[in-house]
Design a protein around this motif. Structure first.
Motif, PDB file in Angstrom:
ATOM      1  N   UNK A 145      -8.332   2.917   6.905  1.00 51.21           N
ATOM      2  CA  UNK A 145      -8.846   1.559   6.731  1.00 51.21           C
ATOM      3  C   UNK A 145      -8.095   0.818   5.631  1.00 51.21           C
ATOM      4  N   UNK A 146      -7.706   1.528   4.584  1.00 49.39           N
ATOM      5  CA  UNK A 146      -6.945   0.899   3.492  1.00 49.39           C
ATOM      6  C   UNK A 146      -5.585   0.438   3.998  1.00 49.39           C
ATOM      7  N   UNK A 147      -4.937   1.259   4.800  1.00 50.20           N
ATOM      8  CA  UNK A 147      -3.642   0.859   5.338  1.00 50.20           C
ATOM      9  C   UNK A 147      -3.778  -0.344   6.265  1.00 50.20           C
ATOM     10  N   UNK A 199      -1.927  -3.970   5.752  1.00 46.55           N
ATOM     11  CA  UNK A 199      -1.060  -4.560   6.768  1.00 46.55           C
ATOM     12  C   UNK A 199      -1.526  -5.966   7.141  1.00 46.55           C
ATOM     13  N   UNK A 200      -2.824  -6.117   7.314  1.00 47.67           N
ATOM     14  CA  UNK A 200      -3.378  -7.439   7.645  1.00 47.67           C
ATOM     15  C   UNK A 200      -3.120  -8.436   6.522  1.00 47.67           C
ATOM     16  N   UNK A 201      -3.377  -8.033   5.286  1.00 52.05           N
ATOM     17  CA  UNK A 201      -3.223  -8.939   4.149  1.00 52.05           C
ATOM     18  C   UNK A 201      -1.762  -9.311   3.919  1.00 52.05           C
ATOM     19  N   UNK A 214      -3.306  -6.643  -0.439  1.00 48.77           N
ATOM     20  CA  UNK A 214      -2.061  -6.142   0.159  1.00 48.77           C
ATOM     21  C   UNK A 214      -1.741  -4.731  -0.326  1.00 48.77           C
ATOM     22  N   UNK A 215      -2.423  -4.272  -1.380  1.00 49.99           N
ATOM     23  CA  UNK A 215      -2.286  -2.890  -1.841  1.00 49.99           C
ATOM     24  C   UNK A 215      -3.330  -1.984  -1.207  1.00 49.99           C
ATOM     25  N   UNK A 216      -4.094  -2.532  -0.261  1.00 47.17           N
ATOM     26  CA  UNK A 216      -5.088  -1.731   0.443  1.00 47.17           C
ATOM     27  C   UNK A 216      -6.339  -1.456  -0.337  1.00 47.17           C
ATOM     28  N   UNK A 217      -6.620  -2.305  -1.326  1.00 52.61           N
ATOM     29  CA  UNK A 217      -7.767  -2.076  -2.212  1.00 52.61           C
ATOM     30  C   UNK A 217      -8.811  -3.176  -2.036  1.00 52.61           C
ATOM     31  N   UNK A 230       0.833  -1.203   0.000  1.00 47.65           N
ATOM     32  CA  UNK A 230       0.000   0.000   0.000  1.00 47.65           C
ATOM     33  C   UNK A 230       0.867   1.252   0.000  1.00 47.65           C
ATOM     34  N   UNK A 231       0.528   2.175  -0.864  1.00 48.00           N
ATOM     35  CA  UNK A 231       1.166   3.491  -0.846  1.00 48.00           C
ATOM     36  C   UNK A 231       0.055   4.526  -0.943  1.00 48.00           C
ATOM     37  N   UNK A 232      -0.050   5.407   0.036  1.00 45.60           N
ATOM     38  CA  UNK A 232      -1.139   6.390   0.035  1.00 45.60           C
ATOM     39  C   UNK A 232      -1.176   7.190  -1.266  1.00 45.60           C
ATOM     40  N   UNK A 233      -2.348   7.246  -1.863  1.00 44.10           N
ATOM     41  CA  UNK A 233      -2.539   7.964  -3.115  1.00 44.10           C
ATOM     42  C   UNK A 233      -3.712   8.930  -2.967  1.00 44.10           C
ATOM     43  N   UNK A 234      -3.714  10.017  -3.724  1.00 46.80           N
ATOM     44  CA  UNK A 234      -4.887  10.901  -3.697  1.00 46.80           C
ATOM     45  C   UNK A 234      -6.127  10.132  -4.160  1.00 46.80           C
TER      46      UNK A 234
END
Length: 387
Positions: free
Chosen positions: A354-356, A360-362, A301-304, A191-195
């Motif tokens: 929540x995405x992060x 992390x869980x995945x 794992x990418x928070x999606x 995951x990388x925070x994106x707009x």
């Protein structure tokens, strides 16, 4: 030991098999073994990630118009040369072979001549899936024979699930097998925070062949755009169904539907990190009802969150986890159900914290390194028993 991995596909080509074989080669090398990969040259695109202690030998191959090694002519353009590459190379302790079955059959013959055992990566059963693209009893019967021949000669098979092993037994393949599960390369997908997107954006990442039934999302997208005119739908990767999907989108008068060539895993992870949801599908009664759509791991794992439409164990997995984690939704294979899930995701997009947490869980649960470790341990046991 010296192990030779034989596969028509390997990194940097973005596919589930590529990621698994990359992780497995890396795990063999880290365990102190000598590793060589016999694979194909790749079209222009992302550069291959370096592998310490692994020698990758590539040879030209015939690819289809989408740049994919697909179809019997393409397979044979790899299989015939690889037979001679095996016969005239330094002897190995064991071969690890990736489908298609024709490659497995060639490795079985070379294995017998070189008196070298081989293990088989039984990711799926091609003779089951072939019923989607042909009704020829001759073709289906021939493919079933070749697949049985390829897998029966293996000292061991590594299957993605117990359901696949059960199916192997049903069609007469008694090869010793281990269910190793699956995951994703968490060093590439993260995951990388994106707009957040201004308008809903749905991403279908990976292959989309006949048995995937990805057209369900193109049809569903027509309903989504009636509510969100600026919504986008992006397909990333190779797919034999691309011409049909393009035609369907044009026929429905849809805007915002695009088809991108394969991208580096890190790039796809960034796209997923920003997407409203990823999409995955499996057409019912296509011969793959026991299959798990592994692209969901890369998304999680990418928070999606994932919207899955179709049959098989993916649906129960997502429905079971959704009680504890915002993994997405699983619906039946229909445009109406898919549209309802896409609209729900668009109405309430997952917030960044929540995405992060999801990523992390995945990442802690679905790393390919654990799967690769089970393949390494199983292969070591095979070689030990042969000595």
């Amino acid at each position: 030991m010296r192990i030779v991995i034989v596969s028509r596909i390997f990194t940097p080509e973005p596919a589930a098999a590529s990621f698994l074989l990359h992780a497995t080669a890396e795990a063999f090398a880290e365990a102190g073994h000598e590793v060589e990969v016999l694979t194909t040259t790749v079209p222009a695109g992302p550069a291959a990630r370096p592998l310490t202690g692994v020698r990758v030998r590539r040879a030209p191959v015939k690819r289809d118009r989408q740049g994919y090694v697909r179809g019997y002519v393409s397979y044979l353009s790899f299989d015939i040369p690889v037979f001679f590459r095996l016969m005239f190379s330094r002897r190995a302790d064991v071969y690890l072979v990736e489908p298609p079955p024709t490659t497995g059959a060639v490795v079985r013959v070379a294995s017998a001549l070189r008196r070298t055992p081989y293990v088989y990566d039984a990711a799926d059963l091609w003779s089951d899936a072939a019923g989607v693209v042909t009704s020829s009893s001759f073709v289906l019967g021939a493919l079933r024979w070749v697949e049985r021949f390829a897998m029966r000669g293996a000292a061991h098979a590594f299957a993605i699930s117990q359901g696949l092993i059960d199916r192997m037994r049903q069609i007469g393949i008694a090869t010793p097998a281990t269910a190793v599960g699956f995951g994703t390369d968490v060093s590439a997908f993260r995951y990388s925070p994106q707009p957040p997107p201004v308008d809903p954006h749905f991403v279908y990442g990976g292959s989309y062949s006949e048995w995937h039934g990805a057209e369900v999302f193109v049809e569903a997208f027509a309903d989504v755009q009636r509510v969100y005119p600026g919504a986008r739908l992006t397909f990333v990767g190779n797919g034999s169904e691309q011409p049909r999907l393009r035609e369907l989108a044009a026929g429905l008068g849809l805007s915002g539907v695009e088809f991108l060539e394969p991208v580096a895993p890190e790039t796809l992870a960034e796209m997923l990190s920003a997407a409203t949801a990823s999409l995955a599908s499996l057409r019912p009664n296509a011969g793959y009802d026991y299959a798990f759509t592994t692209k969901v791991y890369a998304s999680l794992v990418s928070g999606c969150p994932v919207i899955f439409s179709g049959t098989g164990p993916t649906g129960p997995f997502l429905r079971g986890e959704s009680a504890h984690h915002p993994v997405g939704a699983a619906v039946e294979w229909s445009a109406e159900a898919a549209a309802s899930a896409m609209l729900a995701a668009a109405d309430a997009p997952l917030p960044e914290p929540s995405r992060k947490a999801l990523a992390d869980w995945a990442a802690a649960r679905f790393s390919l390194r654990a799967v690769a470790g089970r393949i390494v341990a199983g292969t070591e046991a095979v070689v030990a028993s042969e000595r």
